[in-house]
Write an enzyme that holds these catalytic residues in place. Structure first.
Site, PDB file in Angstrom:
ATOM      1  N   GLY A  10     -12.629  -3.298  -1.920  1.00 34.71           N
ATOM      2  CA  GLY A  10     -13.710  -3.005  -2.839  1.00 34.71           C
ATOM      3  C   GLY A  10     -15.003  -2.762  -2.078  1.00 34.71           C
ATOM      4  O   GLY A  10     -14.996  -2.533  -0.874  1.00 34.71           O
ATOM      5  N   CYS A  11     -16.091  -2.840  -2.769  1.00 39.42           N
ATOM      6  CA  CYS A  11     -17.414  -2.627  -2.170  1.00 39.42           C
ATOM      7  C   CYS A  11     -17.589  -3.515  -0.944  1.00 39.42           C
ATOM      8  O   CYS A  11     -17.325  -4.714  -0.988  1.00 39.42           O
ATOM      9  CB  CYS A  11     -18.482  -2.937  -3.209  1.00 39.42           C
ATOM     10  SG  CYS A  11     -20.162  -2.817  -2.592  1.00 39.42           S
TER      11      CYS A  11
END
Length: 165
Positions: A10-11
């Site tokens: 993810g981020c």
């Protein structure tokens, strides 16, 4: 001895902030890997995952324990998604540097699946490590610079290695 690994979940902002607390971690660089273009940017990184290059002291931690933490802090069962972040840039991926790392990653995914902590099976991809491109400076240490900034990461579970390490 210093070693490195590249993980995506993810981020990169939230992952970076949580990994910085881990014993043996020496340096973390947010960046892009696994995609189609050279010198990707935040605005142009087709196929690249937002990832972390983690440099660590292998006398204080190892790849196996970094995988353990990795699977505690993101949802490895959502395809191309973490929280509100959607797209292949936010996929869960382990970019292995050699066959030993690939085998360890396969074994760890098996542990996570057998744990039944997640309702669905792990979709984390195993991809050979290619070129890692550091992200722009404003992405480095983002949550240190912006303490109220966005993250979709948390410690969801304790160690998968209880009684094994």
């Amino acid at each position: 001895m210093e070693k490195k690994t590249v993980l995506a979940g993810g981020c990169f902002w939230g992952l970076e902030e949580l990994f910085r607390t881990q014993k043996g971690v020496l340096e973390i660089t947010a960046g892009y890997t696994g995609g189609k273009n050279e010198n990707p940017t935040y605005e142009d990184h087709p196929g690249h995952a937002e990832a972390l290059e983690i440099r660590y002291d292998d006398t204080k931690t190892d790849f196996w324990h970094l995988l353990d933490f990795f699977f505690q802090i993101h949802n490895p069962t959502t395809l191309n998604r973490q929280g509100n972040d959607i797209g292949s840039a936010y996929r869960s991926a382990i970019f292995y540097g050699n066959e030993e790392e690939k085998k360890q990653a396969e074994d760890f995914i098996d542990i996570v699946n057998k744990s039944t902590r997640w309702k669905n099976p792990v979709v984390t991809t195993l991809e050979p490590l290619g070129t890692f491109y550091p992200a722009e400076e404003y992405h480095q240490d983002y949550l240190q610079k912006n303490p109220g900034g966005y993250t979709c990461h948390a410690i969801y579970f304790d160690s998968y290695l209880k009684g094994q390490s």
